[in-house]
Design a protein around this motif. Sequence first.
Motif, PDB file in Angstrom:
ATOM      1  N   LEU A 241       0.827  -1.213   0.000  1.00  0.00           N
ATOM      2  CA  LEU A 241       0.000   0.000   0.000  1.00  0.00           C
ATOM      3  C   LEU A 241       0.859   1.260   0.000  1.00  0.00           C
ATOM      4  N   SER A 242       1.976   1.216   0.730  1.00  0.00           N
ATOM      5  CA  SER A 242       2.771   2.442   0.763  1.00  0.00           C
ATOM      6  C   SER A 242       3.384   2.721  -0.606  1.00  0.00           C
ATOM      7  N   VAL A 243       3.799   1.652  -1.306  1.00  0.00           N
ATOM      8  CA  VAL A 243       4.307   1.856  -2.671  1.00  0.00           C
ATOM      9  C   VAL A 243       3.183   2.341  -3.584  1.00  0.00           C
ATOM     10  N   TYR A 244       2.023   1.718  -3.417  1.00  0.00           N
ATOM     11  CA  TYR A 244       0.858   2.027  -4.239  1.00  0.00           C
ATOM     12  C   TYR A 244       0.467   3.494  -4.087  1.00  0.00           C
ATOM     13  N   ILE A 245       0.444   3.947  -2.830  1.00  0.00           N
ATOM     14  CA  ILE A 245       0.088   5.346  -2.579  1.00  0.00           C
ATOM     15  C   ILE A 245       1.144   6.267  -3.193  1.00  0.00           C
ATOM     16  N   GLY A 246       2.406   5.839  -3.077  1.00  0.00           N
ATOM     17  CA  GLY A 246       3.475   6.622  -3.701  1.00  0.00           C
ATOM     18  C   GLY A 246       3.250   6.782  -5.191  1.00  0.00           C
TER      19      GLY A 246
ATOM     20  N   ILE B  57      15.803  -1.215  -3.905  1.00  0.00           N
ATOM     21  CA  ILE B  57      15.293  -0.081  -3.141  1.00  0.00           C
ATOM     22  C   ILE B  57      15.094   1.129  -4.052  1.00  0.00           C
ATOM     23  N   ALA B  58      16.029   1.347  -4.971  1.00  0.00           N
ATOM     24  CA  ALA B  58      15.885   2.491  -5.877  1.00  0.00           C
ATOM     25  C   ALA B  58      14.599   2.368  -6.676  1.00  0.00           C
ATOM     26  N   LYS B  59      14.203   1.128  -6.979  1.00  0.00           N
ATOM     27  CA  LYS B  59      12.944   0.961  -7.696  1.00  0.00           C
ATOM     28  C   LYS B  59      11.751   1.124  -6.761  1.00  0.00           C
ATOM     29  N   GLU B  60      11.778   0.383  -5.639  1.00  0.00           N
ATOM     30  CA  GLU B  60      10.586   0.357  -4.783  1.00  0.00           C
ATOM     31  C   GLU B  60      10.356   1.679  -4.068  1.00  0.00           C
ATOM     32  N   LYS B  61      11.422   2.395  -3.721  1.00  0.00           N
ATOM     33  CA  LYS B  61      11.234   3.669  -3.035  1.00  0.00           C
ATOM     34  C   LYS B  61      11.115   4.833  -4.016  1.00  0.00           C
ATOM     35  N   GLY B  62      11.070   4.521  -5.298  1.00  0.00           N
ATOM     36  CA  GLY B  62      10.799   5.562  -6.297  1.00  0.00           C
ATOM     37  C   GLY B  62      11.977   6.455  -6.643  1.00  0.00           C
ATOM     38  N   PHE B  63      13.215   6.044  -6.276  1.00  0.00           N
ATOM     39  CA  PHE B  63      14.366   6.888  -6.621  1.00  0.00           C
ATOM     40  C   PHE B  63      14.618   6.894  -8.129  1.00  0.00           C
ATOM     41  N   PHE B  64      14.368   5.768  -8.763  1.00  0.00           N
ATOM     42  CA  PHE B  64      14.502   5.733 -10.226  1.00  0.00           C
ATOM     43  C   PHE B  64      13.463   6.647 -10.863  1.00  0.00           C
ATOM     44  N   GLU B  65      12.241   6.561 -10.339  1.00  0.00           N
ATOM     45  CA  GLU B  65      11.174   7.379 -10.923  1.00  0.00           C
ATOM     46  C   GLU B  65      11.453   8.858 -10.762  1.00  0.00           C
ATOM     47  N   ASP B  66      12.062   9.220  -9.624  1.00  0.00           N
ATOM     48  CA  ASP B  66      12.401  10.624  -9.429  1.00  0.00           C
ATOM     49  C   ASP B  66      13.315  11.124 -10.538  1.00  0.00           C
ATOM     50  N   GLU B  67      14.091  10.214 -11.108  1.00  0.00           N
ATOM     51  CA  GLU B  67      14.983  10.611 -12.193  1.00  0.00           C
ATOM     52  C   GLU B  67      14.308  10.467 -13.549  1.00  0.00           C
ATOM     53  N   GLY B  68      13.027  10.093 -13.533  1.00  0.00           N
ATOM     54  CA  GLY B  68      12.305   9.912 -14.796  1.00  0.00           C
ATOM     55  C   GLY B  68      12.563   8.577 -15.446  1.00  0.00           C
ATOM     56  N   LEU B  69      13.014   7.582 -14.659  1.00  0.00           N
ATOM     57  CA  LEU B  69      13.320   6.274 -15.233  1.00  0.00           C
ATOM     58  C   LEU B  69      12.251   5.259 -14.851  1.00  0.00           C
ATOM     59  N   GLN B  70      11.904   4.403 -15.783  1.00  0.00           N
ATOM     60  CA  GLN B  70      11.051   3.254 -15.482  1.00  0.00           C
ATOM     61  C   GLN B  70      11.937   2.024 -15.559  1.00  0.00           C
ATOM     62  N   GLU B 318      12.317  -2.333   6.865  1.00  0.00           N
ATOM     63  CA  GLU B 318      11.491  -2.162   5.666  1.00  0.00           C
ATOM     64  C   GLU B 318      12.211  -2.745   4.452  1.00  0.00           C
ATOM     65  N   ALA B 319      13.536  -2.531   4.409  1.00  0.00           N
ATOM     66  CA  ALA B 319      14.308  -3.075   3.289  1.00  0.00           C
ATOM     67  C   ALA B 319      14.194  -4.596   3.259  1.00  0.00           C
ATOM     68  N   ALA B 320      14.291  -5.223   4.446  1.00  0.00           N
ATOM     69  CA  ALA B 320      14.189  -6.679   4.505  1.00  0.00           C
ATOM     70  C   ALA B 320      12.812  -7.133   4.029  1.00  0.00           C
ATOM     71  N   ARG B 321      11.788  -6.355   4.398  1.00  0.00           N
ATOM     72  CA  ARG B 321      10.419  -6.676   3.973  1.00  0.00           C
ATOM     73  C   ARG B 321      10.312  -6.610   2.444  1.00  0.00           C
ATOM     74  N   ILE B 322      10.904  -5.573   1.877  1.00  0.00           N
ATOM     75  CA  ILE B 322      10.845  -5.424   0.413  1.00  0.00           C
ATOM     76  C   ILE B 322      11.620  -6.562  -0.246  1.00  0.00           C
ATOM     77  N   LEU B 323      12.812  -6.858   0.285  1.00  0.00           N
ATOM     78  CA  LEU B 323      13.636  -7.892  -0.344  1.00  0.00           C
ATOM     79  C   LEU B 323      12.984  -9.267  -0.272  1.00  0.00           C
ATOM     80  N   SER B 324      12.135  -9.475   0.742  1.00  0.00           N
ATOM     81  CA  SER B 324      11.534 -10.803   0.867  1.00  0.00           C
ATOM     82  C   SER B 324      10.380 -11.026  -0.105  1.00  0.00           C
TER      83      SER B 324
END
Lengths: 536, 464
Positions: A241-246, B57-70, B318-324
Amino acid sequence: MKLKHRIYKLIDISGLQLFDPVARLFFREEPQVQIKRITQFIVIPILAFGLFLLVWQIMAPRHTTKSGEVPKPGRVLDAAKGIWTFHNREKEKSIAFIASSDEANKILDNAKNRLEEIESSLIPAQDETIANLEILEQEWRDKNISPKIKKAANIEYEINSKQNSLKTELEELAGSIKANDKNAKEELVLRLEKLELQKSKWKIELAELKGTISILESKKYPLLERAQRKKDRLEEEKQYLSVYIGILTKNRNSKVEELNKKLVDYSNSFYAAESTKVMSSAKRLVRQKTRIEKTSESQYSAAKTLPYQTLRSLLCVFTGFIIATIFAIPLGILCGLNKTFMCAFTPFIAIFKPVSPIVWLPIGLIVVGGFIPDPENNALLSIINKLPIFSSFDVNPAFLASAITVALCSLWPTLVNTALGVSSIDVDHLNVARVLNLRFRERLISVIIPSALPLIFAGLRISIGVGWMVLIAAELLASSEGIGKFVWDMFNNGSSDSFAQMFVVVFLVGGIGLLLDRIMIVFQRLVSFDETAPSV
Amino acid sequence: MKKNIINKKYKFGLKILSAIALFIIADQPGFSQELDLEKEELKFGFIKLTDCAPIVIAKEKGFFEDEGLQVEVVAQPNWKTLLDNVINGDLDGAHMLSGQPIAATIGFGTKAHIITAFTMDLNGNGITVANSIWDQMKENDPELDKDKPKHPITADSLKPIVQEKLDEGEKLQMGMVFPVSTHNYELRYWLASAGIHPGMYTKTDIGGRTDAEVELSVTPPPMMPATLEAGNIQGYCVGEPWNQQAVAKNIGVPVTTNYDIWKNNPEKVFGVTKEWADENPNTHLAVIKALIRAGQWLDATKKKGIFRRGLDLVNRKEAARILSQPNYVGADYEVIKNSMTGFFYFQKSDKREMPDFNVFYRYYCTYPWYSDGIWFLTQMRRWGQITEAKPAEWYHKTAKEVYRPDIYLKAAKILLDEGKIDKSDIPWGTDGYKPATSEFIDGIPYNGKNPLSYLKSHKIGHKF
């Protein structure tokens, strides 16, 4: 023709003879016979499957390895649901990325509420449940597990102390032996040998005990395990959800809007620009325009999920199957028509037929790599990727190599069957053709192929089965996005769900294989002259 | 020779360009929006190991998107396929072993010019031995027979076991993940520091088993625990979560981590082909920017600059959660969490704090150091993967062909101007060589500026 007969015919042609007695019962045609057939063909298989599930449910927990338990049917169902949820979430993310601002706002509220609910009430509640269960677990462990561990540990201790006391005993004995007491010395050696023998037996026993203890220690309290899994699911949803909201708050449309605002600024400053700055601000303007264009077409790059992978596998198997058919049928006809050709070709069939897909794949990769050195700008690939169905599946060299592997493994049954079909044409038919003075082409089209068709299709049916079986291995090795890659990825995850996910794949692959087989049967029946074509 | 001149000209041109670029950047705040991307949709590969975290993390936390990358992030089955896919263009870039870009560039294995402008992490590997070997090690060295034995554990207590096997006409078998992987060099280093010969590569022996007392073989990381359990190997060196998995499943005991073998050693890098980097310079910058931010996020602490233990790393859970998630590393959260939050189980009874087990940003981790590249080159020479002796200049030249701090610094400068990183996070004035260090398990000092004398200082392996 009456409706009823039409239905019968439909059932017959569609390869669903299974339901023939049901239809006949519906029209009250010899009810007793039909009921008997229904029991035989429908009820018994269902019962057998139920029995299988029951045995599975009972047997699964008895087989534990260090890597985990064999999952029960319920767990497999859970895993299937998990795969589906993952698929849906990726889809939701893609939708969120391209949603218009109105739509985005609408779903945003829902998502935020759900996140709030999970964070503030569901997870704390679950934590409490887990805390309570942990107390229960301790009781359960004290009652059921600890005594067993204690028992094993006691035996372990006994063996160790016995070993030590024997050792010290012998050492004392050795110390007391006089230099010239030959008998006593020999006796000591004998006892020492015996002790060594005993020691190696104990070692095995100790290792076994350790094994049981570690299995006992790793036993989990089922309720607690379930509660923890539930919490895991909640945490996963929270993460999603947090990614989705983002994504919703910063999706394509909002980006384009932002860029457009800037565009206005840029164009204003362009029209107000002094001559020295005209060129640079014009460039900026143009660049901004292309950026807006690109952004407004961009898509969220979602992870590939099993449904997508399944479809891509199907496409791959059909591509391979069609390639195989294109080669196998003409070659088979040639073999069937001409003895010399057949003799020349037999060794190839004999040698290549048993070769495993695992061998063909690297060869396929090399061949494809040779033809497509630079996949980014390759004419053939870009043509394929513009074809209607292929366009949504990103065809790459790995896909082609897998398809070629499928082709190489699956062309043999068709080839052999075609040859057999052609060579066993009724001589009378050929004679008639000769009397009519038909040319080769006419003879081929109106006599040879039609009479060989049933066998050709029987071959095709085997071919597609082989192809489907082979494909999974090929995809796994080529890491071509498909069911094979899913299997490999999940196996590599080594998580507690991996086993269950493998079982999901078993049923998926089996189900699709069954479907493909049924489809081929329908074709086979459509081209058969006799009504007794195989139906099982 | 001619190539060299072109290269120099090219580099000179690049320097001018970067100077101009920096000038423009300095002039215009908010330059990130202006990066004129050549390619927006990218595909990166990774292997299922926790140290792929910066990309994920760069993908899931939107750092790539901030640079305009998909960016699509795709798991690869093994290191060979990953490298092949980068070379043939199926992937734009990937999570790579530090040795891979170097080996590919000098032509050991598949030849292709791969460069790296970003080091993804430090440390993160462990050496695990089978339970039976651990029992024998404890017999050889009673000091180890405790709930929490003293660290670091050297291979001294393993030597008698190796000798015993040799006397029986067998060789101990151990697994590592790739011929040019950090794991291979670390395992060899650990064994050799106790006088155990791990075998040499020669022109004809590409398996690296000539004169070996312990035979090393390649096994993909996720297969390690299963292979150990099956008894095909008696120990292995691999990244996380595959050491913790062995503890969780009771099949082996991690005896040491590479933090003890070489404190804060470089582990993975982000590699792309030189061709790709030349065609997409701005996209490359954008990617490096996003990765630096991901590293920063992974190593973020509650209070800036205050870091005492693993739990201070606020984002690691949170990183561990994303990686899993199944499409990333996919192992159970509990298993990934251990090492990611700064804990490591050596045995079930021996849980230790290892706050620096994974470093993603601290200690100037993300900077692509020439001296790191040179260390790998010395190891490749030491074990015969580089079959001929080379002059010192060759080491420096090769490292400079592969490691590209110029690109890294450009990206970092933009981030600094945008106010996203601190000035003290990046070693701006360095010449690309880390200071000399002797924080190795055997205490032999290493100075990247002097590769040849470093080679000479080892007992086993080529000395020049």
